[in-house]
Scaffold this active site. Sequence first.
Site, short mmCIF file in Angstrom:
data_model
loop_
_atom_site.label_atom_id
_atom_site.label_comp_id
_atom_site.label_asym_id
_atom_site.label_seq_id
_atom_site.Cartn_x
_atom_site.Cartn_y
_atom_site.Cartn_z
N SER A 44 -51.86 -20.61 -13.61
CA SER A 44 -52.83 -20.11 -12.62
C SER A 44 -52.19 -20.08 -11.24
O SER A 44 -52.68 -19.41 -10.34
CB SER A 44 -54.09 -20.99 -12.61
OG SER A 44 -53.74 -22.35 -12.46
N ASP A 82 -47.56 -25.42 -18.30
CA ASP A 82 -47.85 -24.17 -19.01
C ASP A 82 -46.57 -23.43 -19.35
O ASP A 82 -45.70 -23.27 -18.48
CB ASP A 82 -48.70 -23.26 -18.12
CG ASP A 82 -50.16 -23.22 -18.52
OD1 ASP A 82 -50.48 -23.59 -19.67
OD2 ASP A 82 -50.98 -22.83 -17.67
N GLU A 113 -50.92 -20.68 -25.03
CA GLU A 113 -52.17 -19.98 -25.30
C GLU A 113 -52.13 -19.28 -26.65
O GLU A 113 -51.18 -18.54 -26.94
CB GLU A 113 -52.45 -18.93 -24.22
CG GLU A 113 -52.74 -19.53 -22.85
CD GLU A 113 -53.03 -18.46 -21.80
OE1 GLU A 113 -53.24 -17.28 -22.15
OE2 GLU A 113 -53.05 -18.83 -20.61
N GLU A 177 -61.33 -22.43 -22.86
CA GLU A 177 -61.64 -21.74 -21.59
C GLU A 177 -62.74 -20.71 -21.79
O GLU A 177 -62.64 -19.82 -22.65
CB GLU A 177 -60.36 -21.07 -21.03
CG GLU A 177 -60.65 -20.34 -19.73
CD GLU A 177 -59.39 -19.98 -18.93
OE1 GLU A 177 -58.29 -20.40 -19.30
OE2 GLU A 177 -59.55 -19.28 -17.91
O1 KIV Z 1 -53.31 -22.09 -15.77
C1 KIV Z 1 -54.22 -22.91 -15.68
O2 KIV Z 1 -54.50 -23.46 -14.61
C2 KIV Z 1 -54.97 -23.23 -16.89
C3 KIV Z 1 -56.25 -23.97 -16.74
C4 KIV Z 1 -57.26 -23.12 -16.12
C5 KIV Z 1 -56.70 -24.54 -18.01
O3 KIV Z 1 -54.57 -22.85 -17.94
#
Ligand code: KIV
Length: 258
Positions: A44, A82, A113, A177
């Site tokens: 994000s 991530d 994901e 989500e």
């Molecule tokens: O990228 C992110 O911040 C996320 C969260 C919203 C779970 O994947």
Amino acid sequence: MWMSKFKKLIAKKNKTKIVSLTAYSKNIASILDNHCDIILVGDSLGSVLYNYKSTREVTLSTIIEHSKSVRMGVKKSLMIVDMPHNTYRTSKEALKNAKQIMKKTKCDGVKLEGGKKIYETIKTLVKNKIPVMGHLGLLPQSDKTFKFKGKKKVERDRILRDSQLLEKAGVFSIVLECVETSLAKLVTQNIKVPTVGIGASKYCDGQILVFDDLIGLNPINYKFVKKYLNIRKEISKAVSNYSKEVRKVKFPNKKSSF
Ligand code: KIV
């Protein structure tokens, strides 16, 4: 050692809620670390910090640099990073990149994901001792529309099936989500690893928010966000005071000069 951290987290299921937030840099991470179970260096950051149209533009090197900064602030929470879009298209690619993330950032695990499509990939990472957090429901790296999930039966069945598959593949937890309330509850009740929701009701085993949303730094209002602070107002007040003092030659004063 790493196993016990994850066992402790999983043991919270049905006992106490898991608290999680995103962080992209050291100073913020060091504050969150006192209050969170999981700190996520989320992709994000692409939209929050860089104004990218989607998280798809985030690169491996960008997430690694931010994670190195976050690592300096996190002492006790689990630090999860991530895996950016297009860094886990095959098991081989995922393993190479996940190893790089783990080595360079010293994080505790990675988040990917997807469901069935990445089952083998997750199995490969877990077999190689890389802890994996799953992510189901709305998938910002691949979804075309940002609508909540779980309206249609086929979608509900798929998300439930995917959660069971991810558990079988060895994830320690799953982010849900923007998932409809009764589906979030069903998924949470049907797997042994904890679910961490964002826009996924109170029935998940825990909650995650983007930190900038929580403090109101992001001016956009989302239905699933509660702003606990209006930091834009506070920053504006402080900067206004500073600018007045500079213009009136009140700052710097004698005390702050050499
Ligand atoms: O990228 C992110 O911040 C996320 C969260 C919203 C779970 O994947």
